[in-house]
Motif scaffolding. Sequence first.
Motif, PDB file in Angstrom:
ATOM      1  N   ALA A 176       0.824  -1.207   0.000  1.00  0.00           N
ATOM      2  CA  ALA A 176       0.000   0.000   0.000  1.00  0.00           C
ATOM      3  C   ALA A 176       0.857   1.256   0.000  1.00  0.00           C
ATOM      4  O   ALA A 176       0.586   2.236  -0.723  1.00  0.00           O
ATOM      5  CB  ALA A 176      -0.933  -0.006   1.214  1.00  0.00           C
ATOM      6  N   ARG A 177       1.904   1.261   0.779  1.00  0.00           N
ATOM      7  CA  ARG A 177       2.800   2.423   0.832  1.00  0.00           C
ATOM      8  C   ARG A 177       3.523   2.616  -0.500  1.00  0.00           C
ATOM      9  O   ARG A 177       3.717   3.752  -0.957  1.00  0.00           O
ATOM     10  CB  ARG A 177       3.806   2.247   1.967  1.00  0.00           C
ATOM     11  CG  ARG A 177       3.175   2.248   3.363  1.00  0.00           C
ATOM     12  CD  ARG A 177       4.212   2.046   4.451  1.00  0.00           C
ATOM     13  NE  ARG A 177       5.105   3.215   4.542  1.00  0.00           N
ATOM     14  CZ  ARG A 177       6.194   3.240   5.309  1.00  0.00           C
ATOM     15  NH1 ARG A 177       6.529   2.161   6.022  1.00  0.00           N
ATOM     16  NH2 ARG A 177       6.953   4.316   5.348  1.00  0.00           N
ATOM     17  N   GLN A 178       3.920   1.527  -1.136  1.00  0.00           N
ATOM     18  CA  GLN A 178       4.585   1.623  -2.439  1.00  0.00           C
ATOM     19  C   GLN A 178       3.644   2.230  -3.485  1.00  0.00           C
ATOM     20  O   GLN A 178       4.058   3.061  -4.306  1.00  0.00           O
ATOM     21  CB  GLN A 178       5.050   0.228  -2.877  1.00  0.00           C
ATOM     22  CG  GLN A 178       5.915   0.208  -4.122  1.00  0.00           C
ATOM     23  CD  GLN A 178       7.335   0.673  -3.855  1.00  0.00           C
ATOM     24  OE1 GLN A 178       7.755   0.755  -2.703  1.00  0.00           O
ATOM     25  NE2 GLN A 178       8.079   0.991  -4.912  1.00  0.00           N
ATOM     26  N   ILE A 179       2.391   1.818  -3.438  1.00  0.00           N
ATOM     27  CA  ILE A 179       1.414   2.346  -4.388  1.00  0.00           C
ATOM     28  C   ILE A 179       1.196   3.838  -4.155  1.00  0.00           C
ATOM     29  O   ILE A 179       1.207   4.647  -5.100  1.00  0.00           O
ATOM     30  CB  ILE A 179       0.089   1.568  -4.268  1.00  0.00           C
ATOM     31  CG1 ILE A 179       0.250   0.136  -4.791  1.00  0.00           C
ATOM     32  CG2 ILE A 179      -1.034   2.284  -5.031  1.00  0.00           C
ATOM     33  CD1 ILE A 179      -0.930  -0.763  -4.505  1.00  0.00           C
ATOM     34  N   GLN A 180       0.998   4.219  -2.907  1.00  0.00           N
ATOM     35  CA  GLN A 180       0.733   5.629  -2.608  1.00  0.00           C
ATOM     36  C   GLN A 180       1.932   6.517  -2.908  1.00  0.00           C
ATOM     37  O   GLN A 180       1.781   7.640  -3.389  1.00  0.00           O
ATOM     38  CB  GLN A 180       0.340   5.794  -1.134  1.00  0.00           C
ATOM     39  CG  GLN A 180      -1.130   5.586  -0.856  1.00  0.00           C
ATOM     40  CD  GLN A 180      -1.550   6.193   0.461  1.00  0.00           C
ATOM     41  OE1 GLN A 180      -0.746   6.458   1.351  1.00  0.00           O
ATOM     42  NE2 GLN A 180      -2.850   6.430   0.607  1.00  0.00           N
ATOM     43  N   THR A 181       3.123   6.029  -2.646  1.00  0.00           N
ATOM     44  CA  THR A 181       4.315   6.863  -2.763  1.00  0.00           C
ATOM     45  C   THR A 181       4.866   6.909  -4.184  1.00  0.00           C
ATOM     46  O   THR A 181       5.243   7.975  -4.682  1.00  0.00           O
ATOM     47  CB  THR A 181       5.410   6.365  -1.810  1.00  0.00           C
ATOM     48  OG1 THR A 181       4.885   6.295  -0.482  1.00  0.00           O
ATOM     49  CG2 THR A 181       6.613   7.301  -1.820  1.00  0.00           C
ATOM     50  N   TYR A 182       4.878   5.739  -4.866  1.00  0.00           N
ATOM     51  CA  TYR A 182       5.545   5.670  -6.159  1.00  0.00           C
ATOM     52  C   TYR A 182       4.638   5.224  -7.316  1.00  0.00           C
ATOM     53  O   TYR A 182       5.102   5.140  -8.457  1.00  0.00           O
ATOM     54  CB  TYR A 182       6.740   4.708  -6.081  1.00  0.00           C
ATOM     55  CG  TYR A 182       7.770   5.124  -5.062  1.00  0.00           C
ATOM     56  CD1 TYR A 182       8.505   6.301  -5.217  1.00  0.00           C
ATOM     57  CD2 TYR A 182       8.023   4.336  -3.947  1.00  0.00           C
ATOM     58  CE1 TYR A 182       9.459   6.685  -4.285  1.00  0.00           C
ATOM     59  CE2 TYR A 182       8.987   4.705  -3.012  1.00  0.00           C
ATOM     60  CZ  TYR A 182       9.696   5.884  -3.183  1.00  0.00           C
ATOM     61  OH  TYR A 182      10.642   6.252  -2.260  1.00  0.00           O
ATOM     62  N   GLY A 183       3.376   4.887  -7.017  1.00  0.00           N
ATOM     63  CA  GLY A 183       2.486   4.435  -8.089  1.00  0.00           C
ATOM     64  C   GLY A 183       2.868   3.085  -8.643  1.00  0.00           C
ATOM     65  O   GLY A 183       2.601   2.782  -9.809  1.00  0.00           O
ATOM     66  N   GLN A 184       3.472   2.253  -7.830  1.00  0.00           N
ATOM     67  CA  GLN A 184       3.896   0.921  -8.251  1.00  0.00           C
ATOM     68  C   GLN A 184       3.290  -0.141  -7.335  1.00  0.00           C
ATOM     69  O   GLN A 184       3.252   0.061  -6.113  1.00  0.00           O
ATOM     70  CB  GLN A 184       5.429   0.800  -8.181  1.00  0.00           C
ATOM     71  CG  GLN A 184       6.175   1.758  -9.071  1.00  0.00           C
ATOM     72  CD  GLN A 184       7.664   1.764  -8.752  1.00  0.00           C
ATOM     73  OE1 GLN A 184       8.071   1.522  -7.612  1.00  0.00           O
ATOM     74  NE2 GLN A 184       8.488   2.071  -9.738  1.00  0.00           N
ATOM     75  N   PRO A 185       2.824  -1.269  -7.846  1.00  0.00           N
ATOM     76  CA  PRO A 185       2.776  -1.671  -9.253  1.00  0.00           C
ATOM     77  C   PRO A 185       1.590  -1.074 -10.015  1.00  0.00           C
ATOM     78  O   PRO A 185       1.472  -1.269 -11.225  1.00  0.00           O
ATOM     79  CB  PRO A 185       2.649  -3.195  -9.174  1.00  0.00           C
ATOM     80  CG  PRO A 185       1.892  -3.421  -7.901  1.00  0.00           C
ATOM     81  CD  PRO A 185       2.360  -2.356  -6.954  1.00  0.00           C
TER      82      PRO A 185
ATOM     83  N   SER B  84      -1.357   2.534  -9.928  1.00  0.00           N
ATOM     84  CA  SER B  84      -1.583   3.865  -9.383  1.00  0.00           C
ATOM     85  C   SER B  84      -2.821   3.878  -8.505  1.00  0.00           C
ATOM     86  O   SER B  84      -3.799   3.172  -8.761  1.00  0.00           O
ATOM     87  CB  SER B  84      -1.748   4.877 -10.521  1.00  0.00           C
ATOM     88  OG  SER B  84      -0.566   4.936 -11.302  1.00  0.00           O
ATOM     89  N   ALA B  85      -2.764   4.703  -7.472  1.00  0.00           N
ATOM     90  CA  ALA B  85      -3.935   4.915  -6.625  1.00  0.00           C
ATOM     91  C   ALA B  85      -4.864   5.943  -7.309  1.00  0.00           C
ATOM     92  O   ALA B  85      -4.396   6.779  -8.085  1.00  0.00           O
ATOM     93  CB  ALA B  85      -3.497   5.421  -5.262  1.00  0.00           C
ATOM     94  N   PRO B  86      -6.171   5.859  -7.043  1.00  0.00           N
ATOM     95  CA  PRO B  86      -6.845   4.908  -6.156  1.00  0.00           C
ATOM     96  C   PRO B  86      -7.032   3.565  -6.839  1.00  0.00           C
ATOM     97  O   PRO B  86      -7.244   3.491  -8.046  1.00  0.00           O
ATOM     98  CB  PRO B  86      -8.195   5.588  -5.883  1.00  0.00           C
ATOM     99  CG  PRO B  86      -8.474   6.341  -7.147  1.00  0.00           C
ATOM    100  CD  PRO B  86      -7.122   6.839  -7.620  1.00  0.00           C
ATOM    101  N   CYS B  87      -6.987   2.507  -6.063  1.00  0.00           N
ATOM    102  CA  CYS B  87      -7.133   1.174  -6.622  1.00  0.00           C
ATOM    103  C   CYS B  87      -7.533   0.188  -5.530  1.00  0.00           C
ATOM    104  O   CYS B  87      -7.412   0.472  -4.335  1.00  0.00           O
ATOM    105  CB  CYS B  87      -5.838   0.712  -7.278  1.00  0.00           C
ATOM    106  SG  CYS B  87      -4.464   0.566  -6.125  1.00  0.00           S
ATOM    107  N   VAL B  88      -7.994  -0.962  -5.976  1.00  0.00           N
ATOM    108  CA  VAL B  88      -8.288  -2.092  -5.091  1.00  0.00           C
ATOM    109  C   VAL B  88      -7.268  -3.178  -5.387  1.00  0.00           C
ATOM    110  O   VAL B  88      -7.058  -3.546  -6.551  1.00  0.00           O
ATOM    111  CB  VAL B  88      -9.719  -2.610  -5.302  1.00  0.00           C
ATOM    112  CG1 VAL B  88      -9.952  -3.898  -4.522  1.00  0.00           C
ATOM    113  CG2 VAL B  88     -10.741  -1.555  -4.892  1.00  0.00           C
ATOM    114  N   VAL B  89      -6.626  -3.675  -4.352  1.00  0.00           N
ATOM    115  CA  VAL B  89      -5.630  -4.737  -4.492  1.00  0.00           C
ATOM    116  C   VAL B  89      -6.195  -6.003  -3.854  1.00  0.00           C
ATOM    117  O   VAL B  89      -6.587  -5.993  -2.684  1.00  0.00           O
ATOM    118  CB  VAL B  89      -4.296  -4.348  -3.826  1.00  0.00           C
ATOM    119  CG1 VAL B  89      -3.279  -5.474  -3.976  1.00  0.00           C
ATOM    120  CG2 VAL B  89      -3.759  -3.062  -4.439  1.00  0.00           C
ATOM    121  N   LEU B  90      -6.223  -7.071  -4.618  1.00  0.00           N
ATOM    122  CA  LEU B  90      -6.865  -8.316  -4.180  1.00  0.00           C
ATOM    123  C   LEU B  90      -5.838  -9.428  -4.025  1.00  0.00           C
ATOM    124  O   LEU B  90      -4.875  -9.522  -4.789  1.00  0.00           O
ATOM    125  CB  LEU B  90      -7.927  -8.739  -5.195  1.00  0.00           C
ATOM    126  CG  LEU B  90      -8.997  -7.697  -5.516  1.00  0.00           C
ATOM    127  CD1 LEU B  90      -9.797  -8.122  -6.729  1.00  0.00           C
ATOM    128  CD2 LEU B  90      -9.898  -7.490  -4.303  1.00  0.00           C
TER     129      LEU B  90
END
Length: 472
Positions: A334-343, A345-351
Amino acid sequence: MKRIVKNRPELLSAGDAESRRIVLDVAEGALDRLNAENRIRSIMHREGSVVTIGKKQWDLSKKRRVYLIGAGKACNAMAMAVEDILGDYLTDGIAIVKIAEESDRFRRTRVYVGGHPMPNETGLQASREILKLIDGACAEDLFFCVMSGGSSALMSCPVEGLTLQDEIDATNVLLKSGANIREINAVRRHISAMNGGRMAQRIAEKGAELVGFNISDSVAYGPTGDISVPWENFCATPMGADQTTVEDALAVIRDYDLESRLPERVVRYLKTCGPAGETPKAFPQNTYYQINTLPDSCICAAEAARELGLPAVVLTTFLEGEAADAGRFMAAVARQIQTYGQPVSAPCVVLSAGEVVTTILDDRAIEGHGGPSHEMVLGFAEGAAKAPGVCLLSVDSEGTDGTTLAAGGLADSTTLSALAGQRIDLPLALRRHASHEALAAVHGAVFTGNTGTNVCDLNVMYVPRKENRGGL
């Protein structure tokens, strides 16, 4: 959409309500799509005496007797669908469930509440009744079997020479050993007179036909696809072939240093049973339909997320290992997504889906209740505090997690501070395996009751954009 989470208002009364609403909506949308009663009815129907499943048909008027046998944590929904379709052509039925619901509807099926995760006397009694039905069968009889995860415990019936208490004690040790479910089942199947395909073997010896519906909670199977097409090379306990061996069982005992912890009779039996103790490896004469598999949960959850206008990514359907560590990893993602858009971009749902475990080497460490989904969420909470607005819901998809009546838990970026406000030490709660009490105190325990499916753990994480959320 059907509301499945019973305490939804309570969950939305605390923490980040918007993020919690999103993960709840996605999870409920997935569970609604996975409901086995609806799935079976979509492929099975009867006109007069002829039952049609997909492209195959059975004329019940040409059968002497028609039986229904069921076991598992999703057995209620599965058995109700089949019993209703068979109608008056059903001779007798036995279903072993984990929880009997007031909404259950049965006319000719005897329902027993077995034990799970620990076997109990009622499950043993029900298994003996099933064996009586089978022993009185002949080649003109037809068995419809509905099975889902949990049948290994619910169908408690040890082989000759072992006792129910041996099964209970062995299950208790195995579940706390850190072994994965395939390894656990390698032992349990070889000490059972029902599991590992032995029930199906007994039916085959009578010459009777078996038609099976199954929900698989194994990480080994891919998505179901067209559920009306019979599943080739089907392997599942207790009505299908077994892929594990006695040697596999002995390897588990060696690898996890369990010889001194398991009941002496169990170890001795596995060491001496020889080829006679091996489980059956094929049933080409039977017809099996796979109603749900573990990856289906993420497919259905992704559909539900897209209906909300949110992109969804399936991180993995092979998630295993220690539950709390898995939660910490999800917080890092979650932190990687918020900070760097990887893997993504936010907003998103990760399952994600799979079967994480909780290793307990000493029962004296236990000072509360919980299960792997509870501990995964609690492990997530600390890192989540550094990712504003993130939220993770983890549930055992059948509706009960570990030693609780809760399906699992939910935590967001405010949970750590909420725990501190209740003077609850998060690491201590994990060490004492009191995750349920900790989450319940901060409105994070999720209750569903029976969901009508059983595809192991479903994990839904929402990651919003970091802008305007504050935080580190």
